[in-house]
Design a protein around this motif. Structure first.
Motif, short mmCIF file in Angstrom:
data_model
loop_
_atom_site.label_atom_id
_atom_site.label_comp_id
_atom_site.label_asym_id
_atom_site.label_seq_id
_atom_site.Cartn_x
_atom_site.Cartn_y
_atom_site.Cartn_z
N ASP A 184 37.27 49.49 31.47
CA ASP A 184 36.59 48.93 32.64
C ASP A 184 36.79 49.84 33.84
OD1 ASP A 184 35.50 47.45 34.63
OD2 ASP A 184 36.80 45.70 34.39
N PRO A 185 35.73 50.49 34.33
CA PRO A 185 35.90 51.40 35.48
C PRO A 185 36.25 50.68 36.77
CG PRO A 185 33.57 51.13 34.94
CD PRO A 185 34.34 50.44 33.86
N GLU A 186 36.04 49.37 36.81
CA GLU A 186 36.35 48.62 38.03
C GLU A 186 37.77 48.07 38.03
OE1 GLU A 186 33.43 45.65 38.76
OE2 GLU A 186 31.74 47.04 38.64
N CYS A 187 38.50 48.26 36.93
CA CYS A 187 39.88 47.77 36.86
C CYS A 187 40.81 48.88 37.36
CB CYS A 187 40.23 47.40 35.42
SG CYS A 187 41.85 46.65 35.24
N SER A 188 41.63 48.57 38.34
CA SER A 188 42.50 49.58 38.94
C SER A 188 43.69 49.90 38.04
CB SER A 188 43.01 49.11 40.29
OG SER A 188 43.92 48.03 40.11
N ALA A 189 44.29 51.07 38.29
CA ALA A 189 45.48 51.44 37.54
C ALA A 189 46.61 50.46 37.78
CB ALA A 189 45.91 52.85 37.93
N ASP A 190 46.72 49.96 39.01
CA ASP A 190 47.78 48.98 39.32
C ASP A 190 47.58 47.70 38.51
OD1 ASP A 190 49.00 50.70 41.06
OD2 ASP A 190 48.11 49.82 42.86
N ALA A 191 46.32 47.24 38.40
CA ALA A 191 46.05 46.02 37.64
C ALA A 191 46.37 46.22 36.16
CB ALA A 191 44.59 45.60 37.81
N ARG A 192 46.02 47.39 35.63
CA ARG A 192 46.32 47.68 34.23
C ARG A 192 47.83 47.70 33.99
NH1 ARG A 192 42.26 52.73 34.46
NH2 ARG A 192 40.29 51.62 34.16
N PHE A 193 48.55 48.33 34.92
CA PHE A 193 50.00 48.43 34.76
C PHE A 193 50.65 47.05 34.84
CE2 PHE A 193 54.30 49.40 36.52
CZ PHE A 193 54.78 50.05 35.40
N ALA A 194 50.18 46.23 35.77
CA ALA A 194 50.75 44.88 35.93
C ALA A 194 50.51 44.06 34.66
CB ALA A 194 50.13 44.19 37.14
N GLU A 195 49.32 44.17 34.07
CA GLU A 195 49.03 43.43 32.85
C GLU A 195 49.88 43.94 31.69
OE1 GLU A 195 47.90 40.26 31.81
OE2 GLU A 195 46.30 40.84 33.20
N ALA A 196 50.07 45.25 31.63
CA ALA A 196 50.91 45.81 30.57
C ALA A 196 52.36 45.32 30.69
CB ALA A 196 50.86 47.33 30.61
N ARG A 197 52.84 45.20 31.92
CA ARG A 197 54.20 44.68 32.12
C ARG A 197 54.30 43.22 31.67
NH1 ARG A 197 57.64 47.87 36.04
NH2 ARG A 197 59.03 46.11 35.75
#
Length: 226
Positions: A184-197
């Motif tokens: 998803d190009p609209e998903c930020s790196a911070d959001a991805r990292f938070a979900e991974a955590r």
């Protein structure tokens, strides 16, 4: 015969499919025209990965009782496991027609059509399932996969989140959510990292005291054995 059959079913449910098979075969020898005996023999064979034999047992049950929906559904599962998509589709459609309130056949049919790339048909069936059972995790996950394959990443993520809420102990929807975020190009790196955590908190084992020790010699000239 009834006692042998039920003992075989119970034995299979307790984890010994081979012993359950033997007991059910004894029951069939005594009463060969009982559809449930053949249907449950098919289950013991399927659990052992003996799909062709399972299919033969399900077909025998259906010869004796064409309206035996459970055997029809299980026939679809076995045919799908064997790679017979057309046969599995026919069995699922018949099972769904025989028992419209039992959504397992429709759910599996939607998943099968998804696997064969028939996304529009699959999506329509899965949406029908979800209209009647909004928390059906498998249908949610399969429909989310279709949305992701078609580039609708926001819709896919929303469906994966619903699947996670329906079945929080299941890691697959969560893993797929992380994948959908990567696309998803609209998903930020911070959001991805938070979900991974959050995923790691739910499913990863504790880190402990650092990397585990290895017993290999540290000689740089040693022969590597793989």
């Amino acid at each position: 015969a009834d006692a042998l059959h039920l003992l075989g079913v119970a034995t299979q449910q307790l984890g010994d499919a081979a012993a359950g098979e033997g007991l059910i075969r004894q029951a069939i020898a005594l009463a060969p025209a009982m559809p449930p005996f053949h249907g449950n023999l098919g289950k013991t064979l399927a659990e052992q990965g003996r799909w062709e034999e399972a299919v033969a047992s399900y077909r025998r049950a259906l010869d004796l009782a064409p309206g035996y929906t459970e055997a029809r559904f299980n026939l679809g599962v076995a045919l799908q496991a064997m790679g017979d998509a057309a046969g599995a589709e026919a069995a699922y459609r018949q099972a769904a027609a025989q028992a419209p309130a039992d959504l397992r056949a429709l759910t599996n049919l939607g998943g099968l059509l998804k696997q064969t790339g028939r996304y529009d048909e699959a999506a329509a069936i899965l949406r029908d399932v979800l209209a009647r059972q909004p928390a059906a995790a498998e249908a949610l996950t399969n429909l989310a996969y279709i949305e992701m394959a078609l580039g609708r990443h926001g819709e896919a993520q929303a469906l994966y989140r619903r699947a996670i809420a329906a079945r929080p102990e299941e890691p697959l929807p969560y893993r797929n959510l992380l994948l959908a975020q990567l696309y998803d190009p609209e998903c930020s790196a911070d959001a991805r990292f938070a979900e991974a955590r959050r995923f790691a908190t739910a499913f990863a084992p504790p880190a402990g005291g650092g990397p585990a020790p290895h017993g290999n010699p540290r000689d740089p000239d040693r022969i590597l054995r793989i």
